[in-house]
Design a protein around this motif. Structure first.
Motif, PDB file in Angstrom:
ATOM      1  N   PHE A 135      35.815  30.417  18.121  1.00  0.00           N
ATOM      2  CA  PHE A 135      34.719  30.895  18.963  1.00  0.00           C
ATOM      3  C   PHE A 135      34.542  32.408  18.913  1.00  0.00           C
ATOM      4  O   PHE A 135      33.952  33.002  19.807  1.00  0.00           O
ATOM      5  CB  PHE A 135      34.917  30.429  20.412  1.00  0.00           C
ATOM      6  N   ASN A 136      35.007  33.015  17.856  1.00  0.00           N
ATOM      7  CA  ASN A 136      34.911  34.475  17.835  1.00  0.00           C
ATOM      8  C   ASN A 136      33.479  34.990  17.815  1.00  0.00           C
ATOM      9  O   ASN A 136      33.219  36.091  18.277  1.00  0.00           O
ATOM     10  CB  ASN A 136      35.705  35.069  16.674  1.00  0.00           C
ATOM     11  N   ASP A 137      32.548  34.190  17.306  1.00  0.00           N
ATOM     12  CA  ASP A 137      31.142  34.630  17.317  1.00  0.00           C
ATOM     13  C   ASP A 137      30.692  34.911  18.748  1.00  0.00           C
ATOM     14  O   ASP A 137      29.898  35.809  18.999  1.00  0.00           O
ATOM     15  CB  ASP A 137      30.227  33.551  16.721  1.00  0.00           C
ATOM     16  N   LEU A 138      31.224  34.130  19.691  1.00  0.00           N
ATOM     17  CA  LEU A 138      30.842  34.311  21.094  1.00  0.00           C
ATOM     18  C   LEU A 138      31.773  35.278  21.819  1.00  0.00           C
ATOM     19  O   LEU A 138      31.362  36.013  22.712  1.00  0.00           O
ATOM     20  CB  LEU A 138      30.876  32.948  21.813  1.00  0.00           C
ATOM     21  N   LEU A 139      33.035  35.279  21.444  1.00  0.00           N
ATOM     22  CA  LEU A 139      34.017  36.105  22.163  1.00  0.00           C
ATOM     23  C   LEU A 139      34.027  37.552  21.670  1.00  0.00           C
ATOM     24  O   LEU A 139      34.437  38.461  22.386  1.00  0.00           O
ATOM     25  CB  LEU A 139      35.418  35.486  22.020  1.00  0.00           C
ATOM     26  N   ASN A 140      33.597  37.699  20.401  1.00  0.00           N
ATOM     27  CA  ASN A 140      33.393  39.049  19.890  1.00  0.00           C
ATOM     28  C   ASN A 140      34.628  39.946  19.829  1.00  0.00           C
ATOM     29  O   ASN A 140      34.586  41.110  20.224  1.00  0.00           O
ATOM     30  CB  ASN A 140      32.319  39.722  20.755  1.00  0.00           C
ATOM     31  N   PHE A 141      35.731  39.419  19.352  1.00  0.00           N
ATOM     32  CA  PHE A 141      36.940  40.228  19.170  1.00  0.00           C
ATOM     33  C   PHE A 141      36.814  41.045  17.887  1.00  0.00           C
ATOM     34  O   PHE A 141      36.135  40.627  16.960  1.00  0.00           O
ATOM     35  CB  PHE A 141      38.164  39.321  19.020  1.00  0.00           C
ATOM     36  N   PRO A 142      37.518  42.176  17.814  1.00  0.00           N
ATOM     37  CA  PRO A 142      37.608  42.841  16.513  1.00  0.00           C
ATOM     38  C   PRO A 142      38.358  41.919  15.548  1.00  0.00           C
ATOM     39  O   PRO A 142      39.365  41.319  15.933  1.00  0.00           O
ATOM     40  CB  PRO A 142      38.400  44.111  16.808  1.00  0.00           C
ATOM     41  N   VAL A 143      37.848  41.795  14.339  1.00  0.00           N
ATOM     42  CA  VAL A 143      38.481  40.880  13.378  1.00  0.00           C
ATOM     43  C   VAL A 143      38.622  41.571  12.020  1.00  0.00           C
ATOM     44  O   VAL A 143      37.757  42.358  11.632  1.00  0.00           O
ATOM     45  CB  VAL A 143      37.667  39.552  13.275  1.00  0.00           C
ATOM     46  N   THR A 144      39.706  41.312  11.322  1.00  0.00           N
ATOM     47  CA  THR A 144      39.933  41.959  10.023  1.00  0.00           C
ATOM     48  C   THR A 144      38.876  41.484   9.019  1.00  0.00           C
ATOM     49  O   THR A 144      38.324  40.391   9.152  1.00  0.00           O
ATOM     50  CB  THR A 144      41.343  41.668   9.479  1.00  0.00           C
ATOM     51  N   GLU A 145      38.643  42.327   8.021  1.00  0.00           N
ATOM     52  CA  GLU A 145      37.540  42.103   7.079  1.00  0.00           C
ATOM     53  C   GLU A 145      37.627  40.805   6.302  1.00  0.00           C
ATOM     54  O   GLU A 145      36.667  40.067   6.181  1.00  0.00           O
ATOM     55  CB  GLU A 145      37.516  43.254   6.076  1.00  0.00           C
ATOM     56  N   LYS A 146      38.793  40.554   5.695  1.00  0.00           N
ATOM     57  CA  LYS A 146      38.886  39.319   4.907  1.00  0.00           C
ATOM     58  C   LYS A 146      40.280  38.714   4.975  1.00  0.00           C
ATOM     59  O   LYS A 146      41.226  39.378   5.415  1.00  0.00           O
ATOM     60  CB  LYS A 146      38.471  39.566   3.458  1.00  0.00           C
ATOM     61  N   GLU A 147      40.364  37.483   4.523  1.00  0.00           N
ATOM     62  CA  GLU A 147      41.657  36.786   4.562  1.00  0.00           C
ATOM     63  C   GLU A 147      42.630  37.466   3.597  1.00  0.00           C
ATOM     64  O   GLU A 147      42.265  37.762   2.464  1.00  0.00           O
ATOM     65  CB  GLU A 147      41.450  35.318   4.163  1.00  0.00           C
ATOM     66  N   GLN A 148      43.831  37.715   4.073  1.00  0.00           N
ATOM     67  CA  GLN A 148      44.854  38.367   3.247  1.00  0.00           C
ATOM     68  C   GLN A 148      46.146  37.564   3.345  1.00  0.00           C
ATOM     69  O   GLN A 148      46.372  36.884   4.345  1.00  0.00           O
ATOM     70  CB  GLN A 148      45.140  39.784   3.755  1.00  0.00           C
TER      71      GLN A 148
END
Ligand SMILES: [Zn+2]
Length: 208
Positions: A135-148
């Motif tokens: 649900f990050n689209d709604l919760l809007n947390f900072p998120v890292t750019e890509k999967e690592q």
């Protein structure tokens, strides 16, 4: 959407060399609290079971560095030898210097980078919460750019980029992987993870 959120990489141990400065059990008054939060994370499935242990790692700052859960530690019942004190880390040489009996968590560089950058932070908890990722689209947390890959310098760099952007983040998502919650105390870091988890549970209920 949820099925897109899966870690493609299987756990295969730490990706650095552990240099033992002292091979002995760690003692510290904060350990009981870390035990409590390890148990709590497994109960709430914020650190799901994987082969040999649990997917998550918890640490708190000490005057020499930080005490962190060992690689593949049993978070639901941490023994004294499941705790390792990291006193220094050399990212270039991929060396982690410790006191303790086991190898520290594979994410020790990540914890180290956070403590170096955030003097206000004394506890770093990393776990895996499918719902906050979902649900990050709604919760809007900072998120890292890509999967690592886990335990990689790339993952650490992506988190550092976020930390450098804002000094007030206490909950960060690692893309397609999990979360990092930060606190001035262990209770703050733990409660932050739980309160964000609860917000995501509510959204999940509404989505049904
Ligand atoms: Zn993880």
């Amino acid at each position: 959407m949820l099925d897109k959120i899966k870690m493609s990489e299987k756990y295969s141990g730490v990706k650095f060399k552990t240099i033992f400065r002292e091979k002995s059990k760690i003692k510290h008054k904060g350990i009981e609290k870390l035990r409590h939060w390890g148990r709590k994370f497994t109960e709430l499935d914020l650190a799901p079971k994987i082969e040999g242990g649990f997917a998550g790692n918890l640490s708190f700052r000490t005057h020499r560095g930080f005490i962190i859960t060992a690689s593949v530690a049993n978070l639901s019942g941490l023994n004294d030898d499941d705790l390792v004190e990291v006193t220094d880390a050399d990212v270039c040489l991929k060396h982690v210097f410790v006191c303790g009996l086991k190898e520290p968590s594979s994410e020790s560089f990540l914890h180290h980078a956070i403590y170096v950058r955030r003097a206000d932070i004394n506890a770093v908890f990393h776990g895996h919460d499918k719902l906050t990722l979902k649900f990050n689209d709604l919760l809007n947390f900072p998120v890292t750019e890509k999967e690592q890959p886990y335990g990689s310098a790339e993952l650490v760099n992506d988190v550092v980029k976020i930390l450098d952007k804002c000094k007030d983040y206490y909950y960060i998502l690692i893309k397609n992987h999990g979360f990092i919650s930060l606190g001035k105390t262990m209770d703050e870091a733990g409660n932050e993870a739980i309160s964000q988890h609860k917000r995501a549970i509510e959204l999940n209920k509404q989505a049904k």
